[in-house]
Write an enzyme that holds these catalytic residues in place. Structure first.
Site, mmCIF file in Angstrom:
data_model
loop_
_atom_site.group_PDB
_atom_site.id
_atom_site.type_symbol
_atom_site.label_atom_id
_atom_site.label_comp_id
_atom_site.label_asym_id
_atom_site.label_seq_id
_atom_site.Cartn_x
_atom_site.Cartn_y
_atom_site.Cartn_z
ATOM 1 N N ASN A 277 -46.505 -1.999 -33.936
ATOM 2 C CA ASN A 277 -45.084 -1.695 -34.121
ATOM 3 C C ASN A 277 -44.707 -0.307 -33.591
ATOM 4 O O ASN A 277 -43.515 -0.020 -33.395
ATOM 5 C CB ASN A 277 -44.662 -1.819 -35.592
ATOM 6 C CG ASN A 277 -44.629 -3.233 -36.117
ATOM 7 O OD1 ASN A 277 -44.862 -3.486 -37.305
ATOM 8 N ND2 ASN A 277 -44.333 -4.205 -35.257
ATOM 9 N N ASP B 133 -41.656 -10.598 -42.353
ATOM 10 C CA ASP B 133 -41.090 -10.665 -41.006
ATOM 11 C C ASP B 133 -39.681 -11.265 -41.024
ATOM 12 O O ASP B 133 -39.354 -12.081 -41.887
ATOM 13 C CB ASP B 133 -42.023 -11.506 -40.117
ATOM 14 C CG ASP B 133 -41.734 -11.298 -38.639
ATOM 15 O OD1 ASP B 133 -41.130 -10.268 -38.282
ATOM 16 O OD2 ASP B 133 -42.112 -12.181 -37.840
#
Ligand code: IPE
Ligand code: IPE
Ligand code: MG
Length: 260
Positions: free
Chosen positions: A66, A18
């Site tokens: 996502n 991330d």
């Protein structure tokens, strides 16, 4: 340089990669530039883990959630996956890495899925590190899909519903093939699991770092492994005095430098 022991490496290392967007933002670049730089970190990490002798490496590349991102960002990520699968193929084959995908890959565009499936079948017989790429993956979705398959089998009389337990449900999960997660690393400074390997992380050790994924290098990987090697994994049990003194000895012994 951080030293690590090679005899007590995490067998299954999982990473929530991330911070690509923030990395780009800090540099005044579009988010997609962060993803591109992030793919270099993927290359580095795969290479180092293979050389160290990690058995399974699971990388969270794209979550089910996502898909909610802007279309152009999703498209850029899919293009990067495609590029990665093409560029890494030769090295993956040469070094004996077994590639496996996790997730609802049927949602991926055909130009990604076809390459992924090709690499999976080409490497299925190889005996090196197992590389699990979680794409269009969600931990809850994986468990729900497995539960549905078991329900179908029960409906068809193939299994007795009373026989379903944590072992049989676990065995139905594709991610279980890589074994339980020993160490989960999350870059980017968030303290959450974001629907990653929910089942496999039951007794995982966590390492959170503020480092953004494109900046994650070998030294920090070693720091994470070093931290893992100092943990006392109890699995709900009580540690005996004997184990305590074993641990003290381990903590005092000098770690072996890893040559990779
Ligand atoms: C992780 O980086 C990559 C994917 C989720 C595909 P992000 O894109 O989430 O980066 P941040 O969290 O916005 O910085
Ligand atoms: C987790 O990161 C997913 C991947 C790294 C692929 P996110 O950026 O999607 O997680 P949240 O939204 O911060 O929880
Ligand atoms: Mg993020």
């Amino acid at each position: 340089m951080t030293l690590i022991r090679l005899d007590t490496l995490p067998r299954h290392l999982a990473v929530i990669m991330d911070g690509n967007g923030r990395w780009a933002h800090q540099k005044g670049l579009p988010r997609t530039a962060g993803h591109r730089e992030g793919s270099e970190s993927v290359r580095r990490t795969v290479r180092t883990c293979r050389k160290l002798g990690v058995e399974t490496l699971t990388l969270f590349a794209f979550s089910e959630q996502n898909w909610e991102r802007p279309v152009f960002e999703v498209r850029a990520l899919m293009d990067l996956f495609r590029e990665f699968l093409i560029k890494e193929r030769a090295e993956v084959l040469r070094t004996g890495i077994r590639v496996r995908s996790l997730g609802r890959v049927q949602r991926l565009p055909i130009y990604v899925r076809a390459l992924l499936e090709q690499l999976e079948s080409e490497t299925a017989h190889l005996g090196g590190m197992r590389l699990q790429l979680a794409m269009s993956y969600g931990g809850q979705e994986e468990i729900a899909d497995a539960a549905r398959r078991l329900a179908e089998k029960a409906k068809n009389g193939e299994i007795d519903p009373a026989s379903i337990d944590e072992k049989s449900l676990g065995a139905e999960l594709p991610s279980s093939e890589g074994g339980p997660v020993d160490l989960l690393i999350r870059t980017g400074g968030e303290y959450r699991i974001s629907n990653f390997l929910l089942w496999g992380c039951a007794y995982a050790e966590f390492y959170f770092t503020r480092t953004l994924w494109p900046d994650f290098g070998e030294e920090e990987l070693f720091r994470a492994i070093n931290s893992y090697q100092k943990r006392n994994r109890r699995y709900g049990r009580v540690v005996t005095e004997e184990e305590h003194s074993e641990e003290r000895k381990l903590a005092q012994s000098s770690a072996t430098p890893a040559h990779v």
